[in-house]
Design an enzyme around this catalytic site. Structure first.
Site, PDB file in Angstrom:
ATOM      1  CB  CYS A   1      -0.936  -0.148   1.103  1.00  0.00           C
ATOM      2  SG  CYS A   1      -1.829  -1.417   1.251  1.00  0.00           S
TER       3      CYS A   1
ATOM      4  CG  HIS B   1      -3.693   2.996   1.224  1.00  0.00           C
ATOM      5  ND1 HIS B   1      -3.944   2.641   0.037  1.00  0.00           N
ATOM      6  CD2 HIS B   1      -3.730   1.970   2.163  1.00  0.00           C
ATOM      7  CE1 HIS B   1      -4.183   1.320   0.143  1.00  0.00           C
ATOM      8  NE2 HIS B   1      -4.332   1.004   1.362  1.00  0.00           N
TER       9      HIS B   1
ATOM     10  CG  ASN C   1      -6.937  -1.494   0.075  1.00  0.00           C
ATOM     11  OD1 ASN C   1      -5.961  -1.346  -0.832  1.00  0.00           O
ATOM     12  ND2 ASN C   1      -6.603  -1.492   1.530  1.00  0.00           N
TER      13      ASN C   1
HETATM   14  N1  ACO Z   1     -18.707 -10.507   6.038  1.00  0.00           N
HETATM   15  C1  ACO Z   1     -19.568 -10.831   7.421  1.00  0.00           C
HETATM   16  N2  ACO Z   1     -18.918 -10.954   8.576  1.00  0.00           N
HETATM   17  C2  ACO Z   1     -17.635 -11.104   8.283  1.00  0.00           C
HETATM   18  C3  ACO Z   1     -16.732 -10.632   7.461  1.00  0.00           C
HETATM   19  C4  ACO Z   1     -17.524 -10.480   6.179  1.00  0.00           C
HETATM   20  N3  ACO Z   1     -16.940  -9.891   5.052  1.00  0.00           N
HETATM   21  N4  ACO Z   1     -15.600 -10.698   7.724  1.00  0.00           N
HETATM   22  C5  ACO Z   1     -15.456 -11.078   9.060  1.00  0.00           C
HETATM   23  N5  ACO Z   1     -16.665 -11.176   9.350  1.00  0.00           N
HETATM   24  C6  ACO Z   1     -17.173 -11.683  10.692  1.00  0.00           C
HETATM   25  C7  ACO Z   1     -15.942 -12.442  11.441  1.00  0.00           C
HETATM   26  O1  ACO Z   1     -16.128 -13.899  11.138  1.00  0.00           O
HETATM   27  C8  ACO Z   1     -16.156 -12.220  12.849  1.00  0.00           C
HETATM   28  O2  ACO Z   1     -17.575 -13.163  13.370  1.00  0.00           O
HETATM   29  P1  ACO Z   1     -17.520 -13.772  14.939  1.00  0.00           P
HETATM   30  O3  ACO Z   1     -17.694 -12.770  15.703  1.00  0.00           O
HETATM   31  O4  ACO Z   1     -18.688 -14.467  14.708  1.00  0.00           O
HETATM   32  O5  ACO Z   1     -16.156 -14.237  14.847  1.00  0.00           O
HETATM   33  C9  ACO Z   1     -17.130 -10.833  12.821  1.00  0.00           C
HETATM   34  O6  ACO Z   1     -17.209 -10.543  11.402  1.00  0.00           O
HETATM   35  C10 ACO Z   1     -16.039  -9.923  13.459  1.00  0.00           C
HETATM   36  O7  ACO Z   1     -14.931  -9.896  12.854  1.00  0.00           O
HETATM   37  P2  ACO Z   1     -13.669  -9.003  13.426  1.00  0.00           P
HETATM   38  O8  ACO Z   1     -12.483  -9.549  12.514  1.00  0.00           O
HETATM   39  O9  ACO Z   1     -13.536  -9.109  14.830  1.00  0.00           O
HETATM   40  O10 ACO Z   1     -14.053  -7.763  12.538  1.00  0.00           O
HETATM   41  P3  ACO Z   1     -13.676  -6.305  12.847  1.00  0.00           P
HETATM   42  O11 ACO Z   1     -14.743  -5.410  13.761  1.00  0.00           O
HETATM   43  O12 ACO Z   1     -12.082  -6.212  13.361  1.00  0.00           O
HETATM   44  O13 ACO Z   1     -13.670  -5.782  11.347  1.00  0.00           O
HETATM   45  C11 ACO Z   1     -12.130  -5.348   9.414  1.00  0.00           C
HETATM   46  C12 ACO Z   1     -12.887  -6.511  10.415  1.00  0.00           C
HETATM   47  C13 ACO Z   1     -13.077  -4.430   8.717  1.00  0.00           C
HETATM   48  C14 ACO Z   1     -11.115  -5.966   8.543  1.00  0.00           C
HETATM   49  C15 ACO Z   1     -11.469  -4.351  10.575  1.00  0.00           C
HETATM   50  O14 ACO Z   1     -10.662  -5.056  11.476  1.00  0.00           O
HETATM   51  C16 ACO Z   1     -10.640  -3.196   9.930  1.00  0.00           C
HETATM   52  O15 ACO Z   1     -11.311  -2.386   9.419  1.00  0.00           O
HETATM   53  N6  ACO Z   1      -9.206  -3.269   9.737  1.00  0.00           N
HETATM   54  C17 ACO Z   1      -8.637  -2.636   9.066  1.00  0.00           C
HETATM   55  C18 ACO Z   1      -7.962  -3.469   8.134  1.00  0.00           C
HETATM   56  C19 ACO Z   1      -8.292  -2.915   6.889  1.00  0.00           C
HETATM   57  O16 ACO Z   1      -9.175  -2.224   6.521  1.00  0.00           O
HETATM   58  N7  ACO Z   1      -7.022  -3.178   5.935  1.00  0.00           N
HETATM   59  C20 ACO Z   1      -7.237  -2.873   4.602  1.00  0.00           C
HETATM   60  C21 ACO Z   1      -6.311  -3.584   3.788  1.00  0.00           C
HETATM   61  S1  ACO Z   1      -4.678  -3.250   4.570  1.00  0.00           S
HETATM   62  C22 ACO Z   1      -4.297  -1.845   4.186  1.00  0.00           C
HETATM   63  O17 ACO Z   1      -4.479  -1.334   3.101  1.00  0.00           O
HETATM   64  C23 ACO Z   1      -3.514  -1.101   5.126  1.00  0.00           C
END
Ligand code: ACO
Length: 331
Positions: free
Chosen positions: A113, A258, A288
């Site tokens: 990224c 980004h 992304n």
């Molecule tokens: N659809 C539905 N449910 C989902 C999905 C999906 N696509 N993906 C995960 N879940 C579920 C998980 O299985 C979990 O279920 P559970 O509670 O039954 O175990 C629940 O949702 C919560 O999962 P978490 O991983 O704890 O979700 P979180 O609130 O952390 O959100 C996310 C995940 C959106 C990835 C978040 O952590 C985030 O925004 N992180 C930042 C990372 C990011 O955006 N990276 C971008 C790419 S990297 C970069 O460019 C820098």
């Protein structure tokens, strides 16, 4: 010493629009989950036979047209991507051939990224030193062919999209224009928090059938760790750029973060105390696109926000490595 100005930007987003509704037919997810957590409504996926360097070629041609340059005006290519068409050589060489530029150097940058900003930093150093005066800097990505588009991979698969942006960089003696500074960082202690493990030369042999079964060939992300670091490091590195140049956030016409996740961009905006009109996001439409996200976003911001000659623009990135970076420039 010359400075580096952006002469033009071109982009290429594949025609195929993949909505969140379409993803719900491939995996257990929902429009609500995706929009609430990431802000993404749709992304683009390449068609079969359309490669990373094809997207880069289309973006480059558009940039060349806009700048009124011929391809042969390009003296060097810097190509940022994590998703090369082939294991080697890098896509810079494939783009070199497609543009018809035998002999023109091509450097591939693998900083995910942050790749576009790492590439900008290198290109800026070349231009300042007088080594080259006209450089093609590309960020291009094809994620769709490498995602686990089943419920197993849903946390990553919903986030990423395909696309390319190409910037033509030229030496300028105009003191009111160009890149003011670039700021690069990495912390490899977090290399495994956002990565694709395999195939890799570490393994004997590097490609094994089990890699698909055990998912090591798919990208993995510790989402909450990425989130926490991104919302700290991106504002920090923008502040460092502003301080270095004796400027403040109030001086910014626009910040291009980004496009990792809309929630991350919103937190960065809040942390820097920027108004809505000072930050531009388009992740809603493209997901992304990693190395492509900054040039694709910058190109739209310039058109839609009316960025004019002399306006102060900040670019900021955070991503796998972990790596993070910023650049400050006068348009
Ligand atoms: N659809 C539905 N449910 C989902 C999905 C999906 N696509 N993906 C995960 N879940 C579920 C998980 O299985 C979990 O279920 P559970 O509670 O039954 O175990 C629940 O949702 C919560 O999962 P978490 O991983 O704890 O979700 P979180 O609130 O952390 O959100 C996310 C995940 C959106 C990835 C978040 O952590 C985030 O925004 N992180 C930042 C990372 C990011 O955006 N990276 C971008 C790419 S990297 C970069 O460019 C820098």
């Amino acid at each position: 010493m010359p400075r580096t100005a952006i002469a033009a930007i071109g982009t290429c987003l594949p025609d195929r629009v993949v909505t969140n509704a379409e993803l719900t037919r491939l995996m257990d997810t929902s429009e609500e989950w995706i929009v609430q957590r990431t802000g993404i409504r749709e992304r683009r996926w390449v068609a079969e036979g359309q490669g990373n360097s094809d997207l880069a070629l289309a973006a480059s041609r558009q940039a060349l047209d806009r700048a009124g340059w011929k391809a042969t005006d390009v003296e060097a290519i810097v190509y940022a991507t994590l998703s090369t068409d082939h294991m080697f050589p890098g896509d810079g060489c494939f783009l070199n051939a497609k543009l018809g530029l035998p002999g023109v150097p091509a450097l591939d940058v693998r900083n995910q990224c942050s790749g576009f900003l790492y590439g900008l930093s290198v290109a800026d150093a070349w231009i300042r030193s007088g080594q080259y005066r006209r450089i093609l800097l590309v960020g291009s990505e094809v994620h769709s062919t490498g995602l686990d588009v089943t419920t197993r991979g849903r946390d990553v698969a919903v986030i990423f999209g395909d696309g390319a942006g190409a910037a033509l960089l030229e030496a300028t003696d105009d003191p009111a224009r160009g890149v003011l500074s670039t700021h690069l960082h990495a912390d490899g202690r977090f290399a495994r928090e956002l990565w694709t493990d395999a195939p890799g030369s570490f393994y004997h042999p590097r490609l094994q059938p089990r890699m698909l079964e055990d998912t090591s060939a798919f990208p993995k992300m510790e989402g909450q760790k990425v989130f926490k670091h991104a919302i700290t490091k991106m504002p920090e590195v923008v502040r460092a750029a502003l301080e270095k140049n004796g400027l403040t956030a109030a001086d910014l016409k626009v910040l291009i973060p980004h496009q990792a996740n809309l929630r991350i961009s919103e937190m960065v905006q809040r942390s820097l105390g920027l108004r809505d009109d000072q930050v531009f996001n388009n992740i809603q439409k493209y997901g992304n696109t990693t190395a492509a996200s900054i040039p694709v976003c910058l190109e739209e911001a310039v058109r839609e926000r009316g960025v004019a000659r002399g306006d102060l623009v900040a670019l900021a990135a955070f991503g796998a490595g972990f790596t993070w970076a910023s650049a400050l420039l006068r348009w």
